[in-house]
Design a protein around this motif. Sequence first.
Motif, PDB file in Angstrom:
ATOM      1  N   VAL A 196     -15.494  -2.270 -12.732  1.00  0.00           N
ATOM      2  CA  VAL A 196     -16.952  -2.230 -12.765  1.00  0.00           C
ATOM      3  C   VAL A 196     -17.482  -1.484 -11.683  1.00  0.00           C
ATOM      4  O   VAL A 196     -17.232  -1.973 -10.389  1.00  0.00           O
ATOM      5  CB  VAL A 196     -17.712  -3.540 -13.068  1.00  0.00           C
ATOM      6  CG1 VAL A 196     -19.198  -3.348 -13.061  1.00  0.00           C
ATOM      7  CG2 VAL A 196     -17.416  -4.287 -14.433  1.00  0.00           C
ATOM      8  N   ALA A 197     -18.082  -0.429 -11.761  1.00  0.00           N
ATOM      9  CA  ALA A 197     -18.667   0.388 -10.595  1.00  0.00           C
ATOM     10  C   ALA A 197     -19.671  -0.276 -10.077  1.00  0.00           C
ATOM     11  O   ALA A 197     -20.721  -1.268 -10.753  1.00  0.00           O
ATOM     12  CB  ALA A 197     -19.122   1.861 -11.217  1.00  0.00           C
ATOM     13  N   THR A 198     -19.937  -0.403  -8.666  1.00  0.00           N
ATOM     14  CA  THR A 198     -20.954  -1.176  -7.913  1.00  0.00           C
ATOM     15  C   THR A 198     -21.484   0.030  -7.260  1.00  0.00           C
ATOM     16  O   THR A 198     -21.173   0.880  -6.743  1.00  0.00           O
ATOM     17  CB  THR A 198     -20.339  -2.097  -7.146  1.00  0.00           C
ATOM     18  OG1 THR A 198     -19.402  -1.655  -6.014  1.00  0.00           O
ATOM     19  CG2 THR A 198     -19.639  -3.212  -7.847  1.00  0.00           C
ATOM     20  N   LYS A 199     -22.915  -0.503  -6.629  1.00  0.00           N
ATOM     21  CA  LYS A 199     -23.553   0.318  -5.720  1.00  0.00           C
ATOM     22  C   LYS A 199     -24.464  -0.782  -4.888  1.00  0.00           C
ATOM     23  O   LYS A 199     -24.738  -1.835  -5.120  1.00  0.00           O
ATOM     24  CB  LYS A 199     -24.694   0.933  -6.551  1.00  0.00           C
ATOM     25  CG  LYS A 199     -25.452   1.986  -5.481  1.00  0.00           C
ATOM     26  CD  LYS A 199     -26.293   2.924  -6.634  1.00  0.00           C
ATOM     27  CE  LYS A 199     -27.064   3.909  -5.601  1.00  0.00           C
ATOM     28  NZ  LYS A 199     -27.827   4.877  -6.503  1.00  0.00           N
ATOM     29  N   LEU A 200     -24.449  -0.313  -3.391  1.00  0.00           N
ATOM     30  CA  LEU A 200     -25.285  -1.031  -2.443  1.00  0.00           C
ATOM     31  C   LEU A 200     -26.681  -0.976  -2.821  1.00  0.00           C
ATOM     32  O   LEU A 200     -27.313   0.048  -3.246  1.00  0.00           O
ATOM     33  CB  LEU A 200     -25.211  -0.541  -1.015  1.00  0.00           C
ATOM     34  CG  LEU A 200     -23.611  -0.950  -0.507  1.00  0.00           C
ATOM     35  CD1 LEU A 200     -23.608   0.049   0.934  1.00  0.00           C
ATOM     36  CD2 LEU A 200     -23.447  -2.164  -0.357  1.00  0.00           C
ATOM     37  N   LYS A 201     -27.246  -2.294  -2.952  1.00  0.00           N
ATOM     38  CA  LYS A 201     -28.799  -2.536  -3.064  1.00  0.00           C
ATOM     39  C   LYS A 201     -29.247  -3.312  -2.250  1.00  0.00           C
ATOM     40  O   LYS A 201     -28.643  -4.305  -1.850  1.00  0.00           O
ATOM     41  CB  LYS A 201     -29.070  -2.643  -4.742  1.00  0.00           C
ATOM     42  CG  LYS A 201     -28.614  -1.704  -5.579  1.00  0.00           C
ATOM     43  CD  LYS A 201     -29.279  -1.957  -6.767  1.00  0.00           C
ATOM     44  CE  LYS A 201     -28.905  -0.829  -7.650  1.00  0.00           C
ATOM     45  NZ  LYS A 201     -29.741  -0.405  -8.859  1.00  0.00           N
ATOM     46  N   GLU A 202     -30.513  -3.478  -2.013  1.00  0.00           N
ATOM     47  CA  GLU A 202     -31.299  -4.297  -1.043  1.00  0.00           C
ATOM     48  C   GLU A 202     -31.783  -5.386  -2.182  1.00  0.00           C
ATOM     49  O   GLU A 202     -32.810  -4.937  -3.069  1.00  0.00           O
ATOM     50  CB  GLU A 202     -32.147  -3.613  -0.133  1.00  0.00           C
ATOM     51  CG  GLU A 202     -32.711  -4.695   0.865  1.00  0.00           C
ATOM     52  CD  GLU A 202     -33.865  -4.086   1.613  1.00  0.00           C
ATOM     53  OE1 GLU A 202     -34.579  -4.803   2.438  1.00  0.00           O
ATOM     54  OE2 GLU A 202     -33.697  -2.843   2.083  1.00  0.00           O
ATOM     55  N   THR A 203     -31.655  -6.564  -1.848  1.00  0.00           N
ATOM     56  CA  THR A 203     -32.228  -7.596  -2.800  1.00  0.00           C
ATOM     57  C   THR A 203     -32.508  -8.873  -1.701  1.00  0.00           C
ATOM     58  O   THR A 203     -31.817  -9.266  -0.911  1.00  0.00           O
ATOM     59  CB  THR A 203     -31.074  -8.188  -3.712  1.00  0.00           C
ATOM     60  OG1 THR A 203     -30.821  -7.073  -4.538  1.00  0.00           O
ATOM     61  CG2 THR A 203     -31.705  -9.224  -4.659  1.00  0.00           C
ATOM     62  N   VAL A 250     -26.494  -5.705  -0.742  1.00  0.00           N
ATOM     63  CA  VAL A 250     -25.462  -6.508  -1.574  1.00  0.00           C
ATOM     64  C   VAL A 250     -24.586  -5.455  -2.417  1.00  0.00           C
ATOM     65  O   VAL A 250     -25.457  -4.426  -2.853  1.00  0.00           O
ATOM     66  CB  VAL A 250     -25.818  -7.727  -2.274  1.00  0.00           C
ATOM     67  CG1 VAL A 250     -26.316  -8.891  -1.597  1.00  0.00           C
ATOM     68  CG2 VAL A 250     -26.966  -7.219  -3.518  1.00  0.00           C
ATOM     69  N   ASN A 251     -23.554  -5.428  -3.096  1.00  0.00           N
ATOM     70  CA  ASN A 251     -22.840  -4.821  -4.028  1.00  0.00           C
ATOM     71  C   ASN A 251     -22.939  -5.306  -5.484  1.00  0.00           C
ATOM     72  O   ASN A 251     -22.856  -6.197  -5.682  1.00  0.00           O
ATOM     73  CB  ASN A 251     -21.400  -4.713  -3.732  1.00  0.00           C
ATOM     74  CG  ASN A 251     -20.772  -4.287  -2.584  1.00  0.00           C
ATOM     75  OD1 ASN A 251     -20.689  -5.046  -1.572  1.00  0.00           O
ATOM     76  ND2 ASN A 251     -20.892  -3.018  -2.492  1.00  0.00           N
ATOM     77  N   LYS A 252     -24.112  -4.347  -6.092  1.00  0.00           N
ATOM     78  CA  LYS A 252     -24.374  -4.890  -7.394  1.00  0.00           C
ATOM     79  C   LYS A 252     -23.727  -3.981  -8.617  1.00  0.00           C
ATOM     80  O   LYS A 252     -23.293  -3.060  -8.323  1.00  0.00           O
ATOM     81  CB  LYS A 252     -26.048  -4.474  -7.636  1.00  0.00           C
ATOM     82  CG  LYS A 252     -26.866  -5.411  -6.750  1.00  0.00           C
ATOM     83  CD  LYS A 252     -26.701  -6.893  -6.946  1.00  0.00           C
ATOM     84  CE  LYS A 252     -27.956  -7.075  -7.967  1.00  0.00           C
ATOM     85  NZ  LYS A 252     -28.337  -8.628  -8.355  1.00  0.00           N
ATOM     86  N   ASP A 253     -23.316  -4.632  -9.532  1.00  0.00           N
ATOM     87  CA  ASP A 253     -23.013  -3.966 -10.741  1.00  0.00           C
ATOM     88  C   ASP A 253     -23.738  -2.764 -11.192  1.00  0.00           C
ATOM     89  O   ASP A 253     -24.829  -2.906 -11.147  1.00  0.00           O
ATOM     90  CB  ASP A 253     -22.975  -4.811 -12.150  1.00  0.00           C
ATOM     91  CG  ASP A 253     -21.472  -5.839 -11.864  1.00  0.00           C
ATOM     92  OD1 ASP A 253     -20.869  -5.790 -10.679  1.00  0.00           O
ATOM     93  OD2 ASP A 253     -21.340  -6.654 -12.704  1.00  0.00           O
TER      94      ASP A 253
END
Length: 155
Positions: free
Chosen positions: A95-102, A107-110
């Motif tokens: 599954v590709a992931t992308k860094l996001k601010e949460t 975090v690395n999110k799907d």
Amino acid sequence: MKQVQAKAAKAGKFVDTAHVDTLKSNYKTERWLDNSKKLGKEDSLSVWYSLEELEQFLATAKAEGGDGVRMYFGAYSHVNAPNPLYAGRQTIVMVATKLKETDGMIVNKDLYVNNGKDTNIVAYNIGKLCPPFCIENGGGFEDMEINVTDKALAI
């Protein structure tokens, strides 16, 4: 939410043969044997993909803004597996992931993309499982020895 500009951290490294042999041996004795007994057949030990399809998946992930790949362990359904020989066996799904601010954390999110009609995860699966497909033999595949005695697999 502010845009995250951080670069994905490296998580792995190249390892040697002894490391790989230890991981495979640990897996066979601590997980695979019990999985196989429960299934009533040898569970998969590996999943194979060609370099071409891995490169295609990575290119797709990058084109959609991905910066990493998470590999989930999974198991095919006994009812609608993509190949009847895969029924119940374990697999991996990339599954590709992308860094996001949460919540102030990066975090690395799907990675999900919207094509205008629906939203789908950027993922890749359905490689060649071993077993049942282990050794290429003139365009086909045949079983290979797994190095676990039949006595150990007796149910």
